[in-house]
Design a protein around this motif. Sequence first.
Motif, short mmCIF file in Angstrom:
data_model
loop_
_atom_site.label_atom_id
_atom_site.label_comp_id
_atom_site.label_asym_id
_atom_site.label_seq_id
_atom_site.Cartn_x
_atom_site.Cartn_y
_atom_site.Cartn_z
N MET A 17 -0.70 7.60 -22.99
CA MET A 17 0.30 7.12 -22.04
C MET A 17 0.07 7.93 -20.77
SD MET A 17 2.91 5.13 -21.44
CE MET A 17 3.48 4.66 -23.04
N LYS A 18 -0.15 7.22 -19.66
CA LYS A 18 -0.38 7.89 -18.38
C LYS A 18 0.80 7.61 -17.47
CE LYS A 18 -5.42 7.73 -18.32
NZ LYS A 18 -6.58 7.21 -17.59
N ILE A 19 1.27 8.66 -16.80
CA ILE A 19 2.40 8.54 -15.87
C ILE A 19 1.97 9.18 -14.56
CG2 ILE A 19 4.79 9.22 -15.45
CD1 ILE A 19 5.15 9.26 -18.50
N GLY A 20 2.26 8.49 -13.46
CA GLY A 20 1.85 9.03 -12.17
C GLY A 20 2.39 8.25 -11.00
N LEU A 21 1.71 8.37 -9.87
CA LEU A 21 2.07 7.70 -8.62
C LEU A 21 0.91 6.80 -8.21
CD1 LEU A 21 3.52 10.74 -6.66
CD2 LEU A 21 4.80 8.94 -7.82
N GLY A 22 1.26 5.63 -7.66
CA GLY A 22 0.21 4.71 -7.26
C GLY A 22 0.61 3.83 -6.11
N THR A 23 -0.38 3.10 -5.60
CA THR A 23 -0.16 2.18 -4.49
C THR A 23 -1.03 0.95 -4.65
OG1 THR A 23 -0.14 1.96 -2.08
CG2 THR A 23 -1.88 3.31 -3.01
N THR A 24 -0.56 -0.14 -4.10
CA THR A 24 -1.33 -1.37 -3.99
C THR A 24 -1.25 -1.80 -2.54
OG1 THR A 24 -0.77 -2.02 -6.24
CG2 THR A 24 -1.58 -3.75 -4.79
N ALA A 25 -2.41 -1.94 -1.89
CA ALA A 25 -2.46 -2.32 -0.47
C ALA A 25 -3.06 -3.70 -0.33
CB ALA A 25 -3.29 -1.30 0.31
N PHE A 26 -2.48 -4.49 0.56
CA PHE A 26 -2.95 -5.84 0.86
C PHE A 26 -3.51 -5.83 2.27
CE2 PHE A 26 0.60 -5.93 -2.01
CZ PHE A 26 0.21 -6.82 -3.01
N THR A 27 -4.70 -6.41 2.45
CA THR A 27 -5.30 -6.43 3.78
C THR A 27 -6.13 -7.70 3.95
OG1 THR A 27 -6.67 -5.25 5.37
CG2 THR A 27 -7.33 -5.13 3.07
N ASN A 28 -6.31 -8.07 5.21
CA ASN A 28 -7.20 -9.18 5.55
C ASN A 28 -8.44 -8.66 6.28
OD1 ASN A 28 -6.11 -8.47 7.99
ND2 ASN A 28 -5.45 -10.53 8.54
N PHE A 29 -8.69 -7.37 6.17
CA PHE A 29 -9.76 -6.68 6.88
C PHE A 29 -9.66 -6.91 8.38
CE2 PHE A 29 -11.68 -7.07 2.64
CZ PHE A 29 -11.89 -5.74 2.39
N GLY A 30 -8.47 -7.06 8.83
CA GLY A 30 -8.19 -7.25 10.25
C GLY A 30 -7.13 -6.26 10.69
N PRO A 31 -6.22 -6.70 11.51
CA PRO A 31 -5.23 -5.77 12.06
C PRO A 31 -4.02 -5.52 11.15
CG PRO A 31 -4.97 -7.91 13.06
CD PRO A 31 -6.17 -8.00 12.15
N VAL A 32 -4.01 -6.05 9.93
CA VAL A 32 -2.82 -5.94 9.09
C VAL A 32 -3.15 -5.26 7.76
CG1 VAL A 32 -1.02 -7.22 7.88
CG2 VAL A 32 -1.83 -8.02 10.10
N VAL A 33 -2.36 -4.26 7.41
CA VAL A 33 -2.39 -3.64 6.09
C VAL A 33 -0.94 -3.47 5.64
CG1 VAL A 33 -2.99 -1.61 4.73
CG2 VAL A 33 -4.53 -2.38 6.54
N LEU A 34 -0.59 -4.06 4.50
CA LEU A 34 0.74 -3.93 3.93
C LEU A 34 0.57 -3.41 2.51
CD1 LEU A 34 2.23 -7.33 5.08
CD2 LEU A 34 2.59 -5.10 6.13
N GLY A 35 1.52 -2.62 2.05
CA GLY A 35 1.37 -2.08 0.71
C GLY A 35 2.67 -1.72 0.05
N LEU A 36 2.58 -1.47 -1.23
CA LEU A 36 3.69 -1.01 -2.05
C LEU A 36 3.27 0.29 -2.74
CD1 LEU A 36 4.52 -4.43 -3.73
CD2 LEU A 36 5.89 -3.28 -2.00
N ALA A 37 4.20 1.21 -2.87
CA ALA A 37 3.90 2.49 -3.52
C ALA A 37 5.06 2.89 -4.42
CB ALA A 37 3.63 3.57 -2.48
N GLY A 38 4.72 3.61 -5.49
CA GLY A 38 5.75 4.07 -6.40
C GLY A 38 5.16 4.63 -7.67
N ALA A 39 5.93 4.56 -8.73
CA ALA A 39 5.53 5.11 -10.02
C ALA A 39 4.59 4.16 -10.75
CB ALA A 39 6.77 5.36 -10.88
N VAL A 40 3.76 4.74 -11.61
CA VAL A 40 2.82 3.98 -12.44
C VAL A 40 2.96 4.48 -13.88
CG1 VAL A 40 0.39 3.52 -12.89
CG2 VAL A 40 1.19 3.72 -10.55
N VAL A 41 3.06 3.55 -14.81
CA VAL A 41 3.10 3.87 -16.23
C VAL A 41 2.00 3.03 -16.89
CG1 VAL A 41 4.45 3.84 -18.35
CG2 VAL A 41 5.57 4.31 -16.17
N LYS A 42 1.06 3.71 -17.55
CA LYS A 42 -0.08 3.02 -18.15
C LYS A 42 -0.21 3.40 -19.61
CE LYS A 42 -2.95 4.60 -14.95
NZ LYS A 42 -4.16 4.82 -14.18
N GLY A 43 -0.55 2.40 -20.40
CA GLY A 43 -0.90 2.63 -21.79
C GLY A 43 -2.36 2.29 -21.99
#
Length: 177
Positions: free
Chosen positions: A94-120
């Motif tokens: 069981m892995k517990i930590g912090l993570g992010t997911t970033a969305f981009t169009n390889f242009g002028p926009v980068v949007l993302g979400l960040a928070g906790a991650v729980v992995k089995g």
Amino acid sequence: MKRTTILLLVLIVSLGTLSARENSVAVGAQLGFTTTGVLVDVGLGDLYLQAGVNYPLGMTYIATYADAEDTFVDIYTFNADISQAFALSENFDMKIGLGTTAFTNFGPVVLGLAGAVVKGEYWIPNKNTGIFLNLNIPVMAYGIIEDNDTFDGGVVFNGLFPLAGLLTSTVGVLYAF
């Protein structure tokens, strides 16, 4: 109270050194609504760093059935996290930590979400292959938009962001070497 907290932290950190995966590097593939792609998981002592390059197949699926002009969206996703493994059995971590997911169009926009991650992670006995479930629990959104030589960026917190984890969570396979 301080002594109890310190003792609890020492116990958690010492248990993290026990891991079902013997090798320190694993590569694999993951499948999710917004994050379908490849990843690498590297052990750095007690911590694990995972990074992935993905495409949002779920969004493409919706665009296909919504009769959109361009069914392949011009958005790509990148995910990264750092976590600590806790061995719950000989073959399951069981892995517990912090993570992010970033969305981009390889242009002028980068949007993302960040928070906790729980992995089995379940590692097949006597094999270098494992399967995993990665649950994201975002608590903040961030973004950077560059428009006509102006640079805007920001961070937003909202109580509804953990629901976005339903779209960014993944399942997959890993191969350790």
